[in-house]
Scaffold this active site. Structure first.
Site, PDB file in Angstrom:
ATOM      1  CB  SER A 186      -0.990  -0.457   1.299  1.00  0.00           C
ATOM      2  OG  SER A 186      -0.384   0.059   2.301  1.00  0.00           O
ATOM      3  CG  HIS A 214      -4.140  -1.556  -0.753  1.00  0.00           C
ATOM      4  ND1 HIS A 214      -4.711   0.049  -0.723  1.00  0.00           N
ATOM      5  CD2 HIS A 214      -4.052  -1.377   0.266  1.00  0.00           C
ATOM      6  CE1 HIS A 214      -4.499   0.098   0.218  1.00  0.00           C
ATOM      7  NE2 HIS A 214      -3.810  -0.065   1.095  1.00  0.00           N
ATOM      8  CE  LYS A 244      -7.299  -0.080   2.546  1.00  0.00           C
ATOM      9  NZ  LYS A 244      -8.050  -0.740   3.416  1.00  0.00           N
TER      10      LYS A 244
END
Length: 396
Positions: A186, A214, A244
């Site tokens: 990340s 991610h 996310k």
């Protein structure tokens, strides 16, 4: 009356953090977390959100959240194992398993909870964990909680991983050995070398664990890093967040049915924490459906990420070795990085400084997170601010 020892500790600690540029100011948003945000009554271009696909503010998700709330209520009212499991939870987990190309999945309250839950449910003091040195803090804490021996290998260094895997397995000192890696790292935006990791795992019979927080929704047509490399049926644990690319809240573990059944009876956050509320579940189901139907949002995200990268490189900034839309702008000195971030904010760009302990000392950076919701005009305006501030501070 407060403890004098505590107050001295806190005051001295806070003063030291501020003097070193390590104290993080929190800026409350006065509206939704979209490509443009409102802070202190001023609109700013937002380059600090994990809302990769813009789904956090998508009308379809908002409608799904409202519908679920009206039917099921504001909260779930219990832990999953008593009567806090709605048919919505079951439907979400079925969708997640299908989305990640696994037999089953289990939902948790956050991605952090996933790592605290899953690692400690399988590994114990008789085992060892091979962990990439740049793994996320939640992985590190999950490993510590398990009480297993933690063996760090150099970041994405397959020779080091192989040597340490061989040493750990042939020592006969451990019952089980697991290798854990982020799918996408990340802070740097680079991708784990999953094919090589899987090859090493097969040689030494390692349990494989990929935190794809991610990568999910971003790589592999949305299914993530594991699918990107065609390894969906060969990785034991796939971890992801629902906060996310999915744009809501929560986390999940996907894998074989026996693994998920074990986590349902042995992972403490599942057993002892109230389950996800109906609004979050309904919105997550809608988001996954959107990703299954089209790659339009992913395509837009990657186009925006490439555009911002090229613009920053052209200006002369160091963006490291990013392979994904995550675009670090590496400054180095922590105090200088904080000042740079504040000047960007004054110029209308919200791009937060990332400093120790989130990243190693001396590698302070601005982590830019372009999303599918940004327009080219927004990115051009942000790049213009980067040029003004960078020249003013002598960084470019």
């Amino acid at each position: 009356m407060s403890s004098k020892i505590l107050m001295t500790f806190l005051q001295n600690g806070l003063s030291e953090l501020k003097s070193k540029g390590l104290y993080n100011e929190i800026d409350p948003l006065e509206g939704p977390n979209g490509p443009i945000i409102m802070i202190g009554g001023v609109k700013r271009i937002n380059l600090s959100s994990n809302n990769y696909l813009g789904l956090a503010t998508d009308d379809r998700l908002i409608a799904a959240a409202v519908k679920a709330t009206e039917k099921y209520g504001a909260g779930s009212g219990a832990v999953r194992t008593i009567n806090g499991t709605f048919d919505l939870h079951v439907r979400l987990e079925e969708k997640l398993a299908e989305f990640k190309h696994t037999e089953a999945a289990i939902a948790y309250q956050s991605g952090f909870n996933c790592n605290m839950a899953a690692i400690s449910a399988v590994m114990d003091q008789h085992d060892a964990i091979l962990s990439d040195e740049l793994n996320h803090a939640s992985i590190i804490d999950g490993c510590r909680l398990s009480r297993a021996k933690i063996i760090r290998y150099r970041h994405s260094n397959m020779e080091d991983l192989r040597a340490k895997a061989e040493e750990a397995t042939r020592s006969g000192a451990y019952g089980k050995v697991m290798v854990i890696t982020d799918g996408v790292f990340s802070m740097d935006g680079d991708i784990a070398k999953l094919p090589e990791i899987q090859e090493i795992a097969e040689i030494f019979d390692l349990i494989t664990y990929v935190d794809d927080a991610h990568g999910s929704g971003v790589l592999g047509g949305g299914a993530g890093t594991v699918k990107h490399f065609g390894l969906s049926d060969r990785i034991d644990f796939q971890i992801g967040t629902l906060s996310k690319a999915i744009g809501v809240a929560g986390g999940y573990v996907a894998g074989r049915r026996d693994l998920i059944d074990w986590l349902k009876v042995r992972s403490r956050p599942f057993l002892f924490s109230t389950s996800l509320p109906p609004a979050a579940i309904g919105a997550c189901i809608e988001a996954i459906g959107i990703l299954e139907r089209s790659t339009e949002l992913q395509d837009r995200l990657w186009a925006n990420g490439d555009y911002l990268k090229q613009g920053l490189i052209k200006l002369g900034y160091n963006i490291g070795a990013s392979e994904t839309p995550i675009t670090p702008c590496i400054i180095g000195d922590e105090a200088l990085t904080q000042t740079f971030s504040k000047r960007l904010m004054e110029e209308g760009v919200y791009a937060k400084a990332i400093v120790f302990p989130t990243v190693p000392k001396g590698t302070g950076r601005i982590r830019n997170m372009p999303t599918a919701a940004h327009t080219t005009d927004m990115l051009n305006e942000a790049l213009a601010a980067y040029e003004r501030v960078g020249r003013e501070m002598g960084l470019i």
